[in-house]
Design a protein around this motif. Sequence first.
Motif, PDB file in Angstrom:
ATOM      1  N   GLY A  40     -37.795  43.478 -57.126  1.00 57.97           N
ATOM      2  CA  GLY A  40     -36.984  42.702 -56.289  1.00 57.97           C
ATOM      3  C   GLY A  40     -36.975  41.314 -56.661  1.00 57.97           C
ATOM      4  O   GLY A  40     -35.629  40.863 -56.499  1.00 57.97           O
TER       5      GLY A  40
ATOM      6  N   HIS B 261     -41.228  40.666 -45.702  1.00 58.44           N
ATOM      7  CA  HIS B 261     -40.729  41.972 -46.492  1.00 58.44           C
ATOM      8  C   HIS B 261     -41.568  43.192 -45.613  1.00 58.44           C
ATOM      9  O   HIS B 261     -41.146  44.241 -45.821  1.00 58.44           O
ATOM     10  CB  HIS B 261     -41.171  42.278 -47.949  1.00 58.44           C
ATOM     11  CG  HIS B 261     -40.394  41.278 -48.744  1.00 58.44           C
ATOM     12  ND1 HIS B 261     -38.968  41.160 -48.865  1.00 58.44           N
ATOM     13  CD2 HIS B 261     -40.477  40.143 -49.634  1.00 58.44           C
ATOM     14  CE1 HIS B 261     -38.517  40.223 -49.453  1.00 58.44           C
ATOM     15  NE2 HIS B 261     -39.318  39.634 -50.145  1.00 58.44           N
TER      16      HIS B 261
ATOM     17  N   ASP C 243     -39.082  46.862 -46.592  1.00 60.36           N
ATOM     18  CA  ASP C 243     -38.126  46.970 -47.392  1.00 60.36           C
ATOM     19  C   ASP C 243     -38.595  47.843 -48.509  1.00 60.36           C
ATOM     20  O   ASP C 243     -37.778  48.139 -49.426  1.00 60.36           O
ATOM     21  CB  ASP C 243     -37.328  45.930 -47.551  1.00 60.36           C
ATOM     22  CG  ASP C 243     -37.938  44.618 -48.052  1.00 60.36           C
ATOM     23  OD1 ASP C 243     -39.389  44.940 -48.605  1.00 60.36           O
ATOM     24  OD2 ASP C 243     -37.721  43.491 -47.758  1.00 60.36           O
ATOM     25  N   THR C 244     -39.962  47.871 -49.026  1.00 64.33           N
ATOM     26  CA  THR C 244     -40.246  48.158 -50.318  1.00 64.33           C
ATOM     27  C   THR C 244     -41.777  48.695 -50.245  1.00 64.33           C
ATOM     28  O   THR C 244     -42.375  48.450 -49.255  1.00 64.33           O
ATOM     29  CB  THR C 244     -40.170  47.086 -51.374  1.00 64.33           C
ATOM     30  OG1 THR C 244     -41.045  45.927 -50.596  1.00 64.33           O
ATOM     31  CG2 THR C 244     -38.837  46.530 -51.863  1.00 64.33           C
TER      32      THR C 244
ATOM     33  N   LEU D 164     -36.897  51.576 -54.596  1.00 63.41           N
ATOM     34  CA  LEU D 164     -38.322  51.557 -54.699  1.00 63.41           C
ATOM     35  C   LEU D 164     -38.855  51.428 -55.693  1.00 63.41           C
ATOM     36  O   LEU D 164     -38.524  52.348 -56.731  1.00 63.41           O
ATOM     37  CB  LEU D 164     -38.916  52.861 -53.755  1.00 63.41           C
ATOM     38  CG  LEU D 164     -38.437  52.770 -51.972  1.00 63.41           C
ATOM     39  CD1 LEU D 164     -38.917  54.069 -51.659  1.00 63.41           C
ATOM     40  CD2 LEU D 164     -38.988  51.507 -51.551  1.00 63.41           C
TER      41      LEU D 164
ATOM     42  N   THR E  64     -33.042  46.609 -53.546  1.00 63.43           N
ATOM     43  CA  THR E  64     -33.408  47.035 -54.735  1.00 63.43           C
ATOM     44  C   THR E  64     -34.246  48.553 -54.758  1.00 63.43           C
ATOM     45  O   THR E  64     -34.691  48.963 -53.567  1.00 63.43           O
ATOM     46  CB  THR E  64     -34.803  46.250 -55.526  1.00 63.43           C
ATOM     47  OG1 THR E  64     -35.206  46.689 -56.790  1.00 63.43           O
ATOM     48  CG2 THR E  64     -36.002  46.140 -54.547  1.00 63.43           C
TER      49      THR E  64
ATOM     50  N   TYR F 151     -43.955  46.990 -51.771  1.00 63.62           N
ATOM     51  CA  TYR F 151     -44.593  45.685 -51.402  1.00 63.62           C
ATOM     52  C   TYR F 151     -44.561  45.095 -49.858  1.00 63.62           C
ATOM     53  O   TYR F 151     -45.825  44.945 -49.475  1.00 63.62           O
ATOM     54  CB  TYR F 151     -43.833  44.638 -52.318  1.00 63.62           C
ATOM     55  CG  TYR F 151     -44.243  43.242 -52.208  1.00 63.62           C
ATOM     56  CD1 TYR F 151     -45.348  42.832 -52.695  1.00 63.62           C
ATOM     57  CD2 TYR F 151     -43.388  42.344 -51.318  1.00 63.62           C
ATOM     58  CE1 TYR F 151     -45.714  41.419 -52.515  1.00 63.62           C
ATOM     59  CE2 TYR F 151     -43.924  40.846 -51.060  1.00 63.62           C
ATOM     60  CZ  TYR F 151     -45.133  40.536 -51.621  1.00 63.62           C
ATOM     61  OH  TYR F 151     -45.398  39.199 -51.522  1.00 63.62           O
TER      62      TYR F 151
ATOM     63  N   GLU G 225     -42.034  43.913 -56.062  1.00 58.78           N
ATOM     64  CA  GLU G 225     -42.180  45.251 -56.175  1.00 58.78           C
ATOM     65  C   GLU G 225     -42.403  46.271 -57.337  1.00 58.78           C
ATOM     66  O   GLU G 225     -41.748  45.663 -58.364  1.00 58.78           O
ATOM     67  CB  GLU G 225     -40.645  45.765 -55.552  1.00 58.78           C
ATOM     68  CG  GLU G 225     -40.458  47.209 -55.401  1.00 58.78           C
ATOM     69  CD  GLU G 225     -41.271  48.083 -54.338  1.00 58.78           C
ATOM     70  OE1 GLU G 225     -41.023  49.187 -54.201  1.00 58.78           O
ATOM     71  OE2 GLU G 225     -42.205  47.486 -53.890  1.00 58.78           O
TER      72      GLU G 225
ATOM     73  N   PHE H  82     -34.981  42.303 -52.108  1.00 57.14           N
ATOM     74  CA  PHE H  82     -35.863  43.341 -51.899  1.00 57.14           C
ATOM     75  C   PHE H  82     -35.337  44.574 -51.255  1.00 57.14           C
ATOM     76  O   PHE H  82     -35.634  45.641 -51.068  1.00 57.14           O
ATOM     77  CB  PHE H  82     -37.109  42.840 -51.207  1.00 57.14           C
ATOM     78  CG  PHE H  82     -38.075  42.319 -52.375  1.00 57.14           C
ATOM     79  CD1 PHE H  82     -39.345  42.934 -52.531  1.00 57.14           C
ATOM     80  CD2 PHE H  82     -37.603  41.044 -52.865  1.00 57.14           C
ATOM     81  CE1 PHE H  82     -40.219  42.189 -53.351  1.00 57.14           C
ATOM     82  CE2 PHE H  82     -38.637  40.500 -53.768  1.00 57.14           C
ATOM     83  CZ  PHE H  82     -39.806  41.216 -53.821  1.00 57.14           C
TER      84      PHE H  82
END
Length: 278
Positions: free
Chosen positions: A265, A112, A132-133, A261, A259, A135, A76, A256
């Motif tokens: 991660g 992810h 989740d990000t 943004l 963490t 990424y 990330e 991740f």
Amino acid sequence: MKKIVLTGAGGRLGSYLREPLTRLAGTLVSSDIAEDIGMLYPGESYIRADIADYDAVHTLLDGADMVVHFGAIVDEVPFEEMLGPNFLGAYNVWEAAFRQGLKRVVYASSIHAVGMYPRNEFIGIDVPHRPDTFYGLAKCFAEDLGRMYWEKRQLESVCLRILSCAQVTSPRALGTWLSYDDLIQLVTRAIDTPTTGFSIVYGVSDNDRSPVDNSAASYLGYRPRDNAERFAERILAEAPPADTDDLAQMRHGGPFASTPLGQSGLAGMNIVDDRKKT
């Protein structure tokens, strides 16, 4: 096949794929942004290329049958840093693959893309995206891109939602581990399956504690052999008490998911750089 292209060949996972891929085609063209990737295997050549540069990618894929796309930022970072290699790079690979007449893109997606699902939900390949990000969002973008290019342009894609292809160092990895041998089998099946259309498959070994369901992708013939349970006694003995308020423990995306943004991660994970040396 005459030619396979591997992007991200200088990375840790790429280092384990290079030699097996030379056995699947007359020529393997490995690529990365590194100056070099060390000694080459028989049948392998190296071309330095930036996947954010469309012209470079178009030239790279000239004459190829398939591309195994592992090139990306693998952590990330702020969206602006992610945009070139992970978003634009994915578009460049699919667009160049279409224009150059390739049969298929094999893509390193990630858990992810669905990392915010609770860990106690056993999720299949058909669940809606829940990144989740940034990424993970890039993985969602590339998966949707692959589906669109199949439905609009008949370019096949196999998206490998890799969970944790690294040494087992945490309780989470007892379920998410993908061994390097199973990674090689997974990529091989993504290449040698005669027809795939657009496919998603989770990249995970045959772990007793696996949190994902690959049954709907069984037509790819991926049958993992390794099981992280052999590490369980040691890992659980060393682990701190579980914390149900910690998103890193309670979501599929692990660290991740917790963490902020744009922040690393991987910093919350003990990833061992055990890349294969040539």
